[in-house]
Design a protein around this motif. Sequence first.
Motif, mmCIF file in Angstrom:
data_model
loop_
_atom_site.group_PDB
_atom_site.id
_atom_site.type_symbol
_atom_site.label_atom_id
_atom_site.label_comp_id
_atom_site.label_asym_id
_atom_site.label_seq_id
_atom_site.Cartn_x
_atom_site.Cartn_y
_atom_site.Cartn_z
ATOM 1 N N TRP A 193 0.852 -1.180 0.000
ATOM 2 C CA TRP A 193 0.000 0.000 0.000
ATOM 3 C C TRP A 193 0.892 1.236 0.000
ATOM 4 O O TRP A 193 2.127 1.114 0.008
ATOM 5 N N GLU A 194 0.293 2.415 -0.058
ATOM 6 C CA GLU A 194 1.072 3.647 -0.120
ATOM 7 C C GLU A 194 0.777 4.525 1.089
ATOM 8 O O GLU A 194 -0.370 4.644 1.527
ATOM 9 N N ARG A 195 1.819 5.158 1.582
ATOM 10 C CA ARG A 195 1.754 5.992 2.774
ATOM 11 C C ARG A 195 2.307 7.373 2.460
ATOM 12 O O ARG A 195 3.271 7.513 1.689
ATOM 13 N N LEU A 196 1.715 8.399 3.055
ATOM 14 C CA LEU A 196 2.203 9.764 2.888
ATOM 15 C C LEU A 196 3.418 10.002 3.773
ATOM 16 O O LEU A 196 3.424 9.658 4.947
ATOM 17 N N LYS A 200 5.015 6.950 -0.425
ATOM 18 C CA LYS A 200 5.951 5.835 -0.245
ATOM 19 C C LYS A 200 5.232 4.512 -0.433
ATOM 20 O O LYS A 200 4.147 4.290 0.114
ATOM 21 N N THR A 201 5.845 3.628 -1.208
ATOM 22 C CA THR A 201 5.322 2.271 -1.347
ATOM 23 C C THR A 201 5.733 1.457 -0.126
ATOM 24 O O THR A 201 6.924 1.288 0.140
ATOM 25 N N VAL A 202 4.750 0.999 0.614
ATOM 26 C CA VAL A 202 4.980 0.236 1.837
ATOM 27 C C VAL A 202 4.718 -1.238 1.553
ATOM 28 O O VAL A 202 3.712 -1.587 0.931
ATOM 29 N N TRP A 203 5.626 -2.100 1.984
ATOM 30 C CA TRP A 203 5.380 -3.537 1.850
ATOM 31 C C TRP A 203 5.455 -4.192 3.227
ATOM 32 O O TRP A 203 6.242 -3.792 4.080
ATOM 33 N N GLN A 204 4.598 -5.174 3.421
ATOM 34 C CA GLN A 204 4.537 -5.907 4.672
ATOM 35 C C GLN A 204 4.235 -7.375 4.362
ATOM 36 O O GLN A 204 3.385 -7.674 3.515
ATOM 37 N N VAL A 205 4.928 -8.265 5.022
ATOM 38 C CA VAL A 205 4.669 -9.700 4.879
ATOM 39 C C VAL A 205 3.783 -10.137 6.041
ATOM 40 O O VAL A 205 4.139 -9.950 7.210
ATOM 41 N N ARG A 223 -13.152 -1.030 7.800
ATOM 42 C CA ARG A 223 -11.773 -1.371 8.137
ATOM 43 C C ARG A 223 -11.043 -0.134 8.635
ATOM 44 O O ARG A 223 -11.137 0.939 8.056
ATOM 45 N N ARG A 224 -10.317 -0.305 9.691
ATOM 46 C CA ARG A 224 -9.560 0.799 10.274
ATOM 47 C C ARG A 224 -8.657 1.450 9.221
ATOM 48 O O ARG A 224 -7.962 0.770 8.466
ATOM 49 N N GLY A 225 -8.687 2.774 9.177
ATOM 50 C CA GLY A 225 -7.857 3.524 8.246
ATOM 51 C C GLY A 225 -8.537 3.859 6.943
ATOM 52 O O GLY A 225 -8.108 4.785 6.243
ATOM 53 N N ASP A 226 -9.595 3.119 6.577
ATOM 54 C CA ASP A 226 -10.307 3.461 5.351
ATOM 55 C C ASP A 226 -10.977 4.819 5.518
ATOM 56 O O ASP A 226 -11.449 5.170 6.599
ATOM 57 N N GLY A 273 -9.709 5.072 0.051
ATOM 58 C CA GLY A 273 -8.496 4.331 0.393
ATOM 59 C C GLY A 273 -8.648 3.831 1.823
ATOM 60 O O GLY A 273 -9.642 4.100 2.475
ATOM 61 N N VAL A 274 -7.701 3.086 2.283
ATOM 62 C CA VAL A 274 -6.407 2.789 1.706
ATOM 63 C C VAL A 274 -6.558 1.616 0.729
ATOM 64 O O VAL A 274 -7.337 0.688 0.983
ATOM 65 N N ARG A 275 -5.787 1.643 -0.383
ATOM 66 C CA ARG A 275 -5.835 0.572 -1.359
ATOM 67 C C ARG A 275 -4.744 -0.443 -1.048
ATOM 68 O O ARG A 275 -3.555 -0.132 -1.104
ATOM 69 N N TYR A 276 -5.147 -1.666 -0.699
ATOM 70 C CA TYR A 276 -4.193 -2.716 -0.382
ATOM 71 C C TYR A 276 -4.108 -3.707 -1.543
ATOM 72 O O TYR A 276 -5.113 -4.022 -2.176
#
Length: 476
Positions: free
Chosen positions: A129-132, A158-163, A415-418, A447-450
Amino acid sequence: MQGDFSRTTFDPRKHYSAVLAQQGRVQLDADFNEQGAVLLHQLRTMVADVLGPAVAPAAGGGFAIGAVAGRKPQEDLTISAGRMYVDGILVENDAEVTYWTQPDLRLRIGHSADELPQDEPFVLCLRVWERLITALQDPAIREVALGAPGPDTAARAKTVWQVAAVAVTARTTEEALEELPARLADFRPTGRMRARARQPVAPADCQYHLPVDSRFRGPENQLYRIEVHTGGPARPTGSTGCPVPTGTAAAGTADTGAARRGATFKWSRENASVVFPIVSLTGATARVSTLGRDGKLGLEVGDRVELVDDTTAGRVADDVVLTDPPRRAPRLRRVLAVDAVDLLVTLDEQDGDEACGLGAHPFLRRWDHRPAPGASADVADDGALPLVEGGWLDLEDGVQVWFEPGGEATPGTYRRGDHWLVPARTAVGDVLWPQRADGPAPVEPDGVRYHYAPLAYVSGQSVDPSPRRTFPPLTG
């Protein structure tokens, strides 16, 4: 993203190929930002069409999952360095890390919610997803030639990645990949929202009468941000079809105890861009580096603020929509006192919340919702507002929102953050919102777009990396 924007205008359904500047015209941030969004949409769509939805290059590819020597797969796993493309988005891992040391998701040892599933098979997924990012998180963005601290300029995406692990019941890799789409669908919210300021003429038989100022009454243009704070199901309530005045059951003041057990939301008239960097935090007292450029962008006693740092910002995508009970979001704090001389902000008690991690760019984010005078019950126990479906909810200056389930889901899940962005304009006395024949249209969150990509299937002591797809390098 919580930037100081006038509005966001990119809509892929309009099929614009470029934004064209004209001589002698006013320059707007929305036009520049739309040009970037148009190009990104074209590039990412092409990459996804050519390579597929989730793929790593055979040479230089990353995010291969492996075992950690001497440890069980349920304890830790390695994540290789390299590149991958998820729905056309370039994702890069600069150095090999493990599940517990991944850079964009600071996991907490000893917290069961962060541990890998112990007694059931699971699929490891790459979540993108992307973060400011502003100069608060990356001081190098600020131009020192403009003075110290100087004004901020443009922000960054910023492109954020999480596993993350998704538990499955399947006993083979093939069955797990067939089950995964349904499991990921559990994380997708179903709730929709409408917004308005100018109200329609009331039916002749309606018991309520519209006030003469049924329009946007704000003194200046705003970009409202309505954001889900605690995820979960909404609390439905009846609707008469008439305009709903403040204080009725449909406005969310009835059945407050039930509403507190569901989703909550918060709102900001400045797209949540009003923030105050924390220098130190001692108990409930925060020393900040600034109290804002002016009174409009400052802090007052009674304001609601959110303690944010890199750790909490990276944990927006908790994927906890359908947990029962819903996982409680960190509580919004209330400002009790403001010392403008020593730049001290006193907050209410922590109530067991974790302190904001200093050294990880902590700051206070201001939200603008407040209970009506004498109606403190309108605020849920997490400091946000109960998210109630089926009625118009008043924000301020005539702006109202309406939540409703999408499709056949009742109630809707959130969903939290949407979030939804609602531009309000004084020139028209209304908000800019999609319309249909019967009024404001219900729309999905902005958003947020996951985006998700399967990386490996883990069952027992076995780690199968085959779900991660690769492609050969292109040759002439």
